[in-house]
Design a protein around this motif. Structure first.
Motif, PDB file in Angstrom:
ATOM      1  N   PRO A 177       0.049  -1.065   3.600  1.00  0.00           N
ATOM      2  CA  PRO A 177       0.926   0.031   3.153  1.00  0.00           C
ATOM      3  C   PRO A 177       1.091   0.108   1.641  1.00  0.00           C
ATOM      4  O   PRO A 177       1.228   1.193   1.084  1.00  0.00           O
ATOM      5  CB  PRO A 177       2.260  -0.285   3.833  1.00  0.00           C
ATOM      6  CG  PRO A 177       1.903  -1.109   5.021  1.00  0.00           C
ATOM      7  CD  PRO A 177       0.694  -1.890   4.636  1.00  0.00           C
ATOM      8  N   SER A 178       1.074  -1.034   0.955  1.00  0.00           N
ATOM      9  CA  SER A 178       1.235  -1.005  -0.500  1.00  0.00           C
ATOM     10  C   SER A 178      -0.061  -0.620  -1.209  1.00  0.00           C
ATOM     11  O   SER A 178      -0.053  -0.282  -2.392  1.00  0.00           O
ATOM     12  CB  SER A 178       1.696  -2.371  -1.004  1.00  0.00           C
ATOM     13  OG  SER A 178       0.692  -3.338  -0.777  1.00  0.00           O
ATOM     14  N   GLY A 179      -1.210  -0.698  -0.512  1.00  0.00           N
ATOM     15  CA  GLY A 179      -2.495  -0.342  -1.115  1.00  0.00           C
ATOM     16  C   GLY A 179      -3.124  -1.461  -1.925  1.00  0.00           C
ATOM     17  O   GLY A 179      -4.022  -1.214  -2.721  1.00  0.00           O
ATOM     18  N   ALA A 180      -2.673  -2.715  -1.719  1.00  0.00           N
ATOM     19  CA  ALA A 180      -3.206  -3.828  -2.507  1.00  0.00           C
ATOM     20  C   ALA A 180      -4.506  -4.365  -1.925  1.00  0.00           C
ATOM     21  O   ALA A 180      -5.375  -4.823  -2.662  1.00  0.00           O
ATOM     22  CB  ALA A 180      -2.177  -4.946  -2.585  1.00  0.00           C
ATOM     23  N   ARG A 181      -4.631  -4.324  -0.594  1.00  0.00           N
ATOM     24  CA  ARG A 181      -5.809  -4.919   0.051  1.00  0.00           C
ATOM     25  C   ARG A 181      -6.492  -3.926   0.981  1.00  0.00           C
ATOM     26  O   ARG A 181      -5.833  -3.163   1.680  1.00  0.00           O
ATOM     27  CB  ARG A 181      -5.403  -6.150   0.873  1.00  0.00           C
ATOM     28  CG  ARG A 181      -5.196  -7.365   0.019  1.00  0.00           C
ATOM     29  CD  ARG A 181      -5.021  -8.599   0.869  1.00  0.00           C
ATOM     30  NE  ARG A 181      -4.829  -9.766   0.027  1.00  0.00           N
ATOM     31  CZ  ARG A 181      -4.610 -10.983   0.479  1.00  0.00           C
ATOM     32  NH1 ARG A 181      -4.561 -11.205   1.769  1.00  0.00           N
ATOM     33  NH2 ARG A 181      -4.456 -11.996  -0.346  1.00  0.00           N
ATOM     34  N   LEU A 182      -7.809  -3.994   0.983  1.00  0.00           N
ATOM     35  CA  LEU A 182      -8.635  -3.173   1.880  1.00  0.00           C
ATOM     36  C   LEU A 182      -9.385  -4.115   2.814  1.00  0.00           C
ATOM     37  O   LEU A 182      -9.850  -5.184   2.390  1.00  0.00           O
ATOM     38  CB  LEU A 182      -9.625  -2.359   1.055  1.00  0.00           C
ATOM     39  CG  LEU A 182     -10.704  -1.571   1.804  1.00  0.00           C
ATOM     40  CD1 LEU A 182     -10.104  -0.382   2.536  1.00  0.00           C
ATOM     41  CD2 LEU A 182     -11.783  -1.079   0.846  1.00  0.00           C
ATOM     42  N   ILE A 183      -9.475  -3.762   4.096  1.00  0.00           N
ATOM     43  CA  ILE A 183     -10.320  -4.522   5.022  1.00  0.00           C
ATOM     44  C   ILE A 183     -11.383  -3.593   5.595  1.00  0.00           C
ATOM     45  O   ILE A 183     -11.107  -2.428   5.872  1.00  0.00           O
ATOM     46  CB  ILE A 183      -9.521  -5.174   6.175  1.00  0.00           C
ATOM     47  CG1 ILE A 183      -8.448  -4.229   6.716  1.00  0.00           C
ATOM     48  CG2 ILE A 183      -8.941  -6.500   5.781  1.00  0.00           C
ATOM     49  CD1 ILE A 183      -7.765  -4.746   7.947  1.00  0.00           C
TER      50      ILE A 183
ATOM     51  N   PHE B  34      -7.815  -5.582  -4.483  1.00  0.00           N
ATOM     52  CA  PHE B  34      -8.053  -4.786  -5.686  1.00  0.00           C
ATOM     53  C   PHE B  34      -7.556  -5.492  -6.946  1.00  0.00           C
ATOM     54  O   PHE B  34      -8.188  -5.437  -7.992  1.00  0.00           O
ATOM     55  CB  PHE B  34      -7.393  -3.411  -5.561  1.00  0.00           C
ATOM     56  CG  PHE B  34      -8.079  -2.501  -4.584  1.00  0.00           C
ATOM     57  CD1 PHE B  34      -9.414  -2.192  -4.731  1.00  0.00           C
ATOM     58  CD2 PHE B  34      -7.396  -1.960  -3.507  1.00  0.00           C
ATOM     59  CE1 PHE B  34     -10.065  -1.351  -3.833  1.00  0.00           C
ATOM     60  CE2 PHE B  34      -8.033  -1.124  -2.599  1.00  0.00           C
ATOM     61  CZ  PHE B  34      -9.368  -0.827  -2.767  1.00  0.00           C
ATOM     62  N   ALA B  35      -6.413  -6.158  -6.852  1.00  0.00           N
ATOM     63  CA  ALA B  35      -5.856  -6.813  -8.039  1.00  0.00           C
ATOM     64  C   ALA B  35      -6.656  -8.057  -8.423  1.00  0.00           C
ATOM     65  O   ALA B  35      -6.748  -8.407  -9.595  1.00  0.00           O
ATOM     66  CB  ALA B  35      -4.404  -7.185  -7.794  1.00  0.00           C
ATOM     67  N   GLY B  36      -7.268  -8.718  -7.432  1.00  0.00           N
ATOM     68  CA  GLY B  36      -7.995  -9.955  -7.704  1.00  0.00           C
ATOM     69  C   GLY B  36      -9.472  -9.751  -7.999  1.00  0.00           C
ATOM     70  O   GLY B  36     -10.138 -10.655  -8.511  1.00  0.00           O
TER      71      GLY B  36
ATOM     72  N   HIS C 101      -5.157   7.328   1.238  1.00  0.00           N
ATOM     73  CA  HIS C 101      -3.919   6.554   1.167  1.00  0.00           C
ATOM     74  C   HIS C 101      -2.856   7.337   0.397  1.00  0.00           C
ATOM     75  O   HIS C 101      -3.090   7.766  -0.729  1.00  0.00           O
ATOM     76  CB  HIS C 101      -4.186   5.214   0.487  1.00  0.00           C
ATOM     77  CG  HIS C 101      -3.099   4.212   0.721  1.00  0.00           C
ATOM     78  ND1 HIS C 101      -2.010   4.092  -0.105  1.00  0.00           N
ATOM     79  CD2 HIS C 101      -2.922   3.286   1.705  1.00  0.00           C
ATOM     80  CE1 HIS C 101      -1.217   3.141   0.356  1.00  0.00           C
ATOM     81  NE2 HIS C 101      -1.745   2.635   1.446  1.00  0.00           N
ATOM     82  N   PRO C 102      -1.647   7.501   0.975  1.00  0.00           N
ATOM     83  CA  PRO C 102      -0.637   8.346   0.319  1.00  0.00           C
ATOM     84  C   PRO C 102      -0.075   7.750  -0.966  1.00  0.00           C
ATOM     85  O   PRO C 102       0.254   8.473  -1.893  1.00  0.00           O
ATOM     86  CB  PRO C 102       0.458   8.492   1.386  1.00  0.00           C
ATOM     87  CG  PRO C 102       0.238   7.375   2.342  1.00  0.00           C
ATOM     88  CD  PRO C 102      -1.213   7.040   2.300  1.00  0.00           C
ATOM     89  N   LYS C 103       0.038   6.414  -1.038  1.00  0.00           N
ATOM     90  CA  LYS C 103       0.616   5.803  -2.249  1.00  0.00           C
ATOM     91  C   LYS C 103      -0.407   5.740  -3.376  1.00  0.00           C
ATOM     92  O   LYS C 103      -0.105   6.032  -4.522  1.00  0.00           O
ATOM     93  CB  LYS C 103       1.127   4.391  -1.935  1.00  0.00           C
ATOM     94  CG  LYS C 103       2.497   4.378  -1.285  1.00  0.00           C
ATOM     95  CD  LYS C 103       3.066   2.983  -1.240  1.00  0.00           C
ATOM     96  CE  LYS C 103       4.415   2.999  -0.537  1.00  0.00           C
ATOM     97  NZ  LYS C 103       4.923   1.648  -0.302  1.00  0.00           N
ATOM     98  N   LEU C 104      -1.627   5.318  -3.052  1.00  0.00           N
ATOM     99  CA  LEU C 104      -2.654   5.189  -4.095  1.00  0.00           C
ATOM    100  C   LEU C 104      -3.223   6.543  -4.505  1.00  0.00           C
ATOM    101  O   LEU C 104      -3.717   6.693  -5.618  1.00  0.00           O
ATOM    102  CB  LEU C 104      -3.813   4.317  -3.591  1.00  0.00           C
ATOM    103  CG  LEU C 104      -3.512   2.874  -3.179  1.00  0.00           C
ATOM    104  CD1 LEU C 104      -4.808   2.167  -2.845  1.00  0.00           C
ATOM    105  CD2 LEU C 104      -2.799   2.132  -4.281  1.00  0.00           C
TER     106      LEU C 104
END
Length: 628
Positions: free
Chosen positions: A194-200, A213-215, A482-485
């Motif tokens: 939901p936060s958009g930090a990780r994609l699988i 994405f951040a790493g 994705h709505p947030k990203l």
């Protein structure tokens, strides 16, 4: 407000000295400080009046300078400007008096004279030239402190937003893209937390890969890869509403739940395939087709299977499903659901079936359907996706009959809109709504070498095709906006996961990793030989412990055996006691020529006919013998 406190302080100011000594307060006898509020207000008012007077005097000076300039320039009508200069004086002095009397003048200190006073100050000066008016306007416009850097006028913003509303194509974030290499086979599942930090991503190669994405840096490598379901293709991946667990739906009959790092949390139980009534089995008995999380209840999820049932589950109870929904055909026979989803509020459960129908149940009543459409899509095709709009009123369905349809479930007999000519070869081809609910997106499939797979954007109201993106020379299977990203993820048939974004309109996500430079790979120092550690060996068998590989290499260079350069191959005749590649004898020469003879006699007829023309022109053997 302060007067009672002052009074109390004065009362406490003269206590009994014996009481002070007893209580141990050394500073008890000091008198409290009093404040004269009226004097403070008066001081504030005077300061405000003084400040406003200074502002007005400065403004008056500017106007006088302006009039002097006008007098210097020879012009036809100079009297109005003079009158304006004289007329400004009394108006301003009157304004000063108003400021002096006003109690709230501190608020008006920097706002300047009002529009009325300005118009009265102009008085007869309205007949001046247009240029003078423009100068006055500019002066009025820039009264007050300067605007902060990067500030945009609200009118400009409104114009931009109006343009975007009139042209929804501008909202599509497709100016930049990154490509994540999942593998070589179809990417059949995509999930974003939901936060958009990780994609699988999951695929037909049984792998599930995790991308942070951040790493990540610009090399775009997954930080974890695993096969949660051994040799089963991944059908669906989804993060729960809180983002702490992942639902994995694969080609077997048991759905799995993993945590954020890929470690198993629970696995659904397998049902008994010998029981006829599927309600009486604890779990699915055939291959799963799809699954998703409840949008509000974080422990509940939904699966559908080839055993003809749609089941809800609780993460905390893997021994048995919560409830069972059984889709039925017109004749009342069992029909296989190929996709399932919850409504946005989680109160309805929808399933698309192989007979072309879409069936919707109330989540709390599993027997009869609440809404039903029999001929939503062509019978015998797999409806690959159902998705509700964000406002919850509209359902979009992606059919295996190459169509995309939109339904109002309150009037479920015929679709609101429909688009055809969208080929789909996969049982999980997606469709999704844009974050503002105005655009519907889906991908198309292509055969190998049959062109490019595309992503199509349709306007929700009219179903007019707004835009298309050529993604790659393979099918577009999954898509996710994705709505947030405000970024679009796409899974393709050739093992790629593409992320489309716009540096201005999009947030975080792919923007975080493209700016990082690739890390330099360290060249691992390789050991010259395997070193066996034997801590309790006797001294005669103990090997000396290697301190570093560099020292070992230096030692090896001193050893004549280890640093012996291999002999190069001998060219020509042999030398130094070594036999050459071919000797100088006749036999070795013939053997060499035989080996070099490259004529291909595999086809004897062609080999004979090769000499036919020469034999005809210059007969030597047969023709002269028969000539006489």
């Amino acid at each position: 407000v302060l007067s009672p406190l002052v009074a109390d302080a004065e009362m406490l100011g003269t206590p009994d000295p014996e009481l002070a000594a007893t209580m141990g307060f050394s500073g008890f006898g000091k008198k409290a400080r009093t404040f004269d509020l009226e004097a403070m207000f008066e001081q504030t008012r005077r300061t405000a009046v003084e400040r406003s007077r200074k502002v007005l005097e400065a403004r008056e000076r500017e106007k006088e300078d302006q009039t002097e300039k006008e007098f210097r320039i020879p012009c036809t009508d100079s009297s109005p400007s003079a009158s304006s200069a004289t007329g400004a004086g009394p108006a301003l002095t009157a304004r000063e008096v108003v400021y002096g009397e006003s109690e709230y003048s501190s608020n008006e200190a920097l706002s300047g004279p009002s529009m009325q006073s300005q118009s009265s100050a102009k008085g007869p000066a309205e007949d001046t030239d247009d240029d003078d008016d423009d100068d006055d306007d500019d002066e009025e416009e820039f009264i007050g402190p300067p605007l902060p850097p990067g500030f945009k006028d609200s009118d400009d913003d409104n114009d931009d937003t109006e343009e975007e509303d009139s042209n929804p194509v501008k909202k599509i974030p497709d100016s930049h893209e990154i490509t994540l290499q999942h593998g070589t086979k179809t990417v059949s599942a995509l999930g974003l937390d939901p936060s958009g930090a990780r994609l699988i991503t999951g695929g037909y190669d049984y792998d599930v890969k995790f991308w942070d994405f951040a790493g990540m840096d610009a090399s775009l490598q997954a930080f974890r890869s695993l096969q949660p379901c051994e040799c089963h293709q991944i059908k669906s991946l989804q993060y729960s509403s809180t983002g702490d667990v992942i639902l994995v739906v694969s080609g077997n009959s048991q759905a799995k739940v993993l945590d954020r790092d890929g470690f198993p949390v629970m696995e659904c139980i397998k049902g008994d395939q010998y029981i006829v009534d599927m309600t009486n089995t604890k779990g699915h008995t055939a291959m799963l087709n799809s699954g998703c999380w409840h949008p509000k209840i974080k422990e509940e999820f939904l699966t559908c299977s080839n055993d003809g049932t749609v089941r809800t589950w609780d993460v905390n109870n893997e021994k048995k499903h919560k409830s069972v929904f059984k889709p039925r055909s017109v004749q009342g026979k069992r029909v296989i659901p190929t996709t399932c989803t919850y409504s946005r509020d989680g109160k309805l459960i929808a399933a698309g079936c192989q007979d072309g129908s879409i069936q919707i149940w109330d989540r709390n009543m599993s027997v009869h359907t609440k809404f039903h459409c029999r001929q939503a899509h062509a019978s015998g095709t797999d409806t690959s996706c159902l998705t509700f709009s964000y406002d919850g009123t509209v359902l979009a369905s992606r059919g295996g009959d190459d169509t995309l349809k939109m339904w109002d479930i309150r009037q479920f007999k015929k679709p609101l809109n429909s688009a055809d000519g969208l080929p789909s070869f996969f049982p999980m081809t997606d469709c999704c709504f844009s974050p503002d609910d105005k655009i519907l997106v889906t991908g198309t499939s292509v055969k190998k070498g049959g062109g490019s797979g595309k992503l199509f954007f349709f306007y929700r109201e009219t179903f007019q095709k707004l835009y298309e993106i050529e993604v790659t020379d393979a099918s577009v299977v999954r898509c996710l906006w994705h709505p947030k990203l405000n970024q679009i993820m796409v899974g393709t048939g050739n093992g790629l996961a593409k992320v489309y974004y716009d540096p201005v309109k999009s947030q975080r996500g792919a923007k975080l990793c493209v700016v990082k430079t690739k890390r330099k790979e360290r060249q691992a120092e390789t050991l010259t030989q395997d070193y066996i550690i034997t801590p309790h060996a006797l001294p005669m068998f103990r090997e000396p412990r290697q301190r570093s590989t560099r020292k070992q290499l230096e030692k090896d260079r001193l050893d004549p055996m280890k640093s012996h350069k291999p002999e190069p191959p001998v060219a020509g005749a042999g030398r130094g006691g070594r036999v050459g590649t071919h000797g100088v004898t006749l036999s070795s020469y013939i053997v060499k020529n035989i080996a070099l003879d490259k004529t291909d006699d595999s086809n004897p007829r062609e080999a004979i006919l090769r000499h036919a023309k020469e034999a005809e022109e210059n007969p030597y053997w047969v023709a002269p013998a028969y000539a006489k």
